[in-house]
Design a protein around this motif. Structure first.
Motif, PDB file in Angstrom:
ATOM      1  N   ASN A 100     -46.709 -40.752  33.944  1.00  0.00           N
ATOM      2  CA  ASN A 100     -47.458 -39.149  34.121  1.00  0.00           C
ATOM      3  C   ASN A 100     -46.547 -38.341  33.976  1.00  0.00           C
ATOM      4  N   THR A 101     -46.596 -37.636  32.835  1.00  0.00           N
ATOM      5  CA  THR A 101     -45.496 -36.633  32.725  1.00  0.00           C
ATOM      6  C   THR A 101     -46.068 -35.136  33.109  1.00  0.00           C
ATOM      7  N   ASP A 102     -47.300 -35.262  33.367  1.00  0.00           N
ATOM      8  CA  ASP A 102     -48.206 -34.070  33.986  1.00  0.00           C
ATOM      9  C   ASP A 102     -47.985 -32.934  32.895  1.00  0.00           C
ATOM     10  N   ILE A 103     -48.163 -33.188  31.736  1.00  0.00           N
ATOM     11  CA  ILE A 103     -48.203 -32.118  30.561  1.00  0.00           C
ATOM     12  C   ILE A 103     -49.390 -31.539  30.592  1.00  0.00           C
ATOM     13  N   PRO A 104     -49.553 -30.110  30.904  1.00  0.00           N
ATOM     14  CA  PRO A 104     -50.884 -29.613  30.794  1.00  0.00           C
ATOM     15  C   PRO A 104     -51.687 -29.832  29.695  1.00  0.00           C
ATOM     16  N   PHE A 105     -52.759 -29.593  29.824  1.00  0.00           N
ATOM     17  CA  PHE A 105     -54.094 -30.038  28.674  1.00  0.00           C
ATOM     18  C   PHE A 105     -53.893 -28.619  27.851  1.00  0.00           C
ATOM     19  N   VAL A 106     -53.714 -28.783  26.640  1.00  0.00           N
ATOM     20  CA  VAL A 106     -53.623 -27.654  25.609  1.00  0.00           C
ATOM     21  C   VAL A 106     -54.936 -27.432  24.923  1.00  0.00           C
ATOM     22  N   ALA A 107     -55.652 -26.495  25.288  1.00  0.00           N
ATOM     23  CA  ALA A 107     -56.868 -26.347  24.529  1.00  0.00           C
ATOM     24  C   ALA A 107     -56.508 -25.636  23.198  1.00  0.00           C
ATOM     25  N   GLN A 108     -57.113 -26.060  21.949  1.00  0.00           N
ATOM     26  CA  GLN A 108     -56.904 -25.365  20.731  1.00  0.00           C
ATOM     27  C   GLN A 108     -58.151 -25.400  20.014  1.00  0.00           C
ATOM     28  N   PRO A 109     -58.969 -24.606  20.683  1.00  0.00           N
ATOM     29  CA  PRO A 109     -60.438 -24.450  19.972  1.00  0.00           C
ATOM     30  C   PRO A 109     -60.340 -24.074  18.366  1.00  0.00           C
ATOM     31  N   LYS A 110     -60.877 -24.921  17.474  1.00  0.00           N
ATOM     32  CA  LYS A 110     -60.874 -24.549  16.173  1.00  0.00           C
ATOM     33  C   LYS A 110     -62.303 -24.443  15.581  1.00  0.00           C
ATOM     34  N   VAL A 111     -62.484 -24.126  14.543  1.00  0.00           N
ATOM     35  CA  VAL A 111     -63.608 -23.863  13.964  1.00  0.00           C
ATOM     36  C   VAL A 111     -64.036 -25.232  13.137  1.00  0.00           C
ATOM     37  N   ASP A 112     -65.195 -25.876  13.563  1.00  0.00           N
ATOM     38  CA  ASP A 112     -65.628 -27.142  13.170  1.00  0.00           C
ATOM     39  C   ASP A 112     -67.093 -27.312  13.133  1.00  0.00           C
ATOM     40  N   THR A 113     -67.438 -27.181  12.039  1.00  0.00           N
ATOM     41  CA  THR A 113     -69.077 -27.307  11.752  1.00  0.00           C
ATOM     42  C   THR A 113     -69.423 -28.587  11.830  1.00  0.00           C
ATOM     43  N   THR A 114     -68.654 -29.694  11.849  1.00  0.00           N
ATOM     44  CA  THR A 114     -69.163 -31.041  11.639  1.00  0.00           C
ATOM     45  C   THR A 114     -69.397 -31.539  13.246  1.00  0.00           C
ATOM     46  N   LYS A 115     -70.043 -30.804  13.943  1.00  0.00           N
ATOM     47  CA  LYS A 115     -70.674 -31.539  15.273  1.00  0.00           C
ATOM     48  C   LYS A 115     -71.271 -32.760  15.285  1.00  0.00           C
ATOM     49  N   ALA A 116     -70.808 -33.816  15.843  1.00  0.00           N
ATOM     50  CA  ALA A 116     -71.345 -34.995  15.961  1.00  0.00           C
ATOM     51  C   ALA A 116     -72.514 -35.125  16.947  1.00  0.00           C
ATOM     52  N   SER A 117     -73.552 -35.737  16.563  1.00  0.00           N
ATOM     53  CA  SER A 117     -74.432 -35.979  17.550  1.00  0.00           C
ATOM     54  C   SER A 117     -74.078 -37.397  18.307  1.00  0.00           C
ATOM     55  N   ASP A 118     -74.562 -37.587  19.214  1.00  0.00           N
ATOM     56  CA  ASP A 118     -74.242 -38.589  20.119  1.00  0.00           C
ATOM     57  C   ASP A 118     -74.249 -40.124  19.479  1.00  0.00           C
ATOM     58  N   LEU A 119     -75.261 -40.225  18.724  1.00  0.00           N
ATOM     59  CA  LEU A 119     -75.404 -41.522  17.973  1.00  0.00           C
ATOM     60  C   LEU A 119     -75.005 -41.648  16.419  1.00  0.00           C
ATOM     61  N   GLN A 120     -74.233 -40.617  16.273  1.00  0.00           N
ATOM     62  CA  GLN A 120     -73.876 -40.629  14.698  1.00  0.00           C
ATOM     63  C   GLN A 120     -72.608 -41.477  14.567  1.00  0.00           C
ATOM     64  N   TYR A 121     -72.372 -42.492  13.606  1.00  0.00           N
ATOM     65  CA  TYR A 121     -71.344 -43.336  13.551  1.00  0.00           C
ATOM     66  C   TYR A 121     -70.655 -42.547  12.183  1.00  0.00           C
ATOM     67  N   PHE A 122     -69.414 -42.793  12.060  1.00  0.00           N
ATOM     68  CA  PHE A 122     -68.523 -42.289  11.160  1.00  0.00           C
ATOM     69  C   PHE A 122     -68.170 -43.513  10.307  1.00  0.00           C
ATOM     70  N   ASN A 123     -68.259 -43.695   8.984  1.00  0.00           N
ATOM     71  CA  ASN A 123     -67.555 -44.947   8.437  1.00  0.00           C
ATOM     72  C   ASN A 123     -66.117 -44.648   8.481  1.00  0.00           C
ATOM     73  N   PHE A 124     -65.226 -45.856   8.368  1.00  0.00           N
ATOM     74  CA  PHE A 124     -63.847 -45.719   8.542  1.00  0.00           C
ATOM     75  C   PHE A 124     -63.219 -46.997   7.788  1.00  0.00           C
ATOM     76  N   ASN A 125     -62.237 -46.542   7.019  1.00  0.00           N
ATOM     77  CA  ASN A 125     -61.596 -47.738   6.011  1.00  0.00           C
ATOM     78  C   ASN A 125     -60.564 -48.430   6.943  1.00  0.00           C
ATOM     79  N   VAL A 126     -60.796 -49.705   7.112  1.00  0.00           N
ATOM     80  CA  VAL A 126     -60.076 -50.485   7.931  1.00  0.00           C
ATOM     81  C   VAL A 126     -58.425 -50.481   7.510  1.00  0.00           C
ATOM     82  N   GLN A 127     -58.400 -50.152   5.917  1.00  0.00           N
ATOM     83  CA  GLN A 127     -57.143 -50.243   5.521  1.00  0.00           C
ATOM     84  C   GLN A 127     -56.236 -49.128   6.291  1.00  0.00           C
ATOM     85  N   GLU A 128     -56.590 -48.249   6.821  1.00  0.00           N
ATOM     86  CA  GLU A 128     -55.948 -47.216   7.696  1.00  0.00           C
ATOM     87  C   GLU A 128     -55.434 -47.760   9.123  1.00  0.00           C
ATOM     88  N   LEU A 129     -55.978 -48.903   9.528  1.00  0.00           N
ATOM     89  CA  LEU A 129     -55.601 -49.517  10.857  1.00  0.00           C
ATOM     90  C   LEU A 129     -54.284 -50.259  10.704  1.00  0.00           C
TER      91      LEU A 129
END
Ligand SMILES: [Zn+2]
Length: 314
Positions: free
Chosen positions: A29-58
């Motif tokens: 627990n290094t107690d590094i403060p939370f750094v808020a970096q607000p950015k413009v992001d129009t892709t706001k997700a709704s709660d139930l929205q699933y995003f497809n993810f390529n397993v090759q990236e895992l």
């Protein structure tokens, strides 16, 4: 032993056993403060929205059938509430809470159209997917950062815990030619005429072995750590095993010949996957690396560290 925070089976067992003994300080627990970096992001997700993810990236991407699709959604408030109660000093509880999060937020679809569950996820992919869920959940920023100093120009840097900064454990190239593209596992033949098929265990098996370890501990038996390190890699195609099944495997394992044991022990030692460290380019051009860690503990992945200061209306 390194102090990397990924969850290879061996690390997992050691951390698990040390947390049972009540002497766990694995998550700094290094107690590094939370750094808020607000950015413009129009892709706001709704709660139930699933995003497809390529397993090759895992980190363990190559061990899933080609064409496997992971569908991942952001965590809902009730899931974050449940996760927020994680005991940062108990490795078993951390893994359990992360598993609960995966159960809620991940769907798996195989190329044959069948659906899988979180139990099919490779154990060593757990942490990566948790951070993927975190990225989807906090799309407005809320970065978790680890501080580091550039070794060349001495600049102080903030390395965000996010996918683009993750460095995986390198896969030992000696393993490559034994990898079967059809079964997505390793096939080895040894000089004593034995054949072995090995693949990284999934969360279903991890849970079965955790239950086994707890039962052995409760009944004051010391688990065979070598067995627990190796056998989960030898259960290709399974997502669970019963207590009696594990006992039967243990009896087999204790009768194994010397060459097979030595070979399997060495082979499994080469199968460390997952997130090794963080990296980011400094403005001077140097690639800066630092250890993977959880600022503010494992709970800090979904609990905003200084939410009081961030959200109080002055
Ligand atoms: Zn620099």
């Amino acid at each position: 032993m390194s102090n990397e925070k990924d969850m290879s089976e061996e690390e997992y067992l050691k951390k698990h056993l040390s947390s049972i003994e009540g002497s766990n300080d694995n998550f700094s627990n290094t107690d590094i403060p939370f750094v808020a970096q607000p950015k413009v992001d129009t892709t706001k997700a709704s709660d139930l929205q699933y995003f497809n993810f390529n397993v090759q990236e895992l980190p363990c991407g190559e061990f899933y059938p080609t064409g496997t699709l992971f569908m991942v959604r952001p965590a809902k408030v009730k899931e974050i509430q449940s996760y927020s109660m994680v005991d940062d000093n108990n490795f078993y509880d951390i893994v359990e809470k992360m598993n609960d999060m995966l159960q809620s937020c991940v769907r798996i679809k195989y190329p044959d159209g069948k659906f899988g569950t979180y139990l099919d996820i490779k154990d060593q992919d757990r942490l990566f997917i948790i951070f993927l869920i975190r990225e989807l959940t906090f799309q407005q920023g809320n970065n978790l950062v680890v501080g580091a100093k550039c070794p060349v120009c001495s600049s102080e840097m903030s390395l965000e815990l996010k996918r683009e900064n993750f460095v995986y454990h390198p896969v030992d190239e000696k393993l490559d030619k034994y990898f079967s593209l059809s079964s997505r596992s390793y096939h080895f033949s040894t000089v004593n005429g034995r054949n072995f098929e090995l693949t990284p265990p999934n969360i279903g098996l991890q849970k079965a072995f955790t239950d086994y370890i707890l039962k052995e501990n409760n009944e004051k038996r010391t688990p065979n750590l070598s067995f627990l390190k190796i056998i989960p890699f030898m259960l290709y195609g399974r997502t669970t095993i019963t207590y009696e099944g594990i006992k039967a495997k243990l009896r087999e394992f204790e009768e194994i010949d010397d060459i097979s044991f030595q070979f399997l022990n060495a082979a499994v030692s080469k199968m460390t996957f997952g997130i090794k460290e963080l990296k980011k380019n400094c403005s001077c051009g140097e690639e800066v690396h630092t250890e993977m860690q959880f600022p503010n503990g494992a709970s800090g992945i979904f609990v905003i560290h200084d939410a009081f200061e961030a959200y109080i209306k002055e």
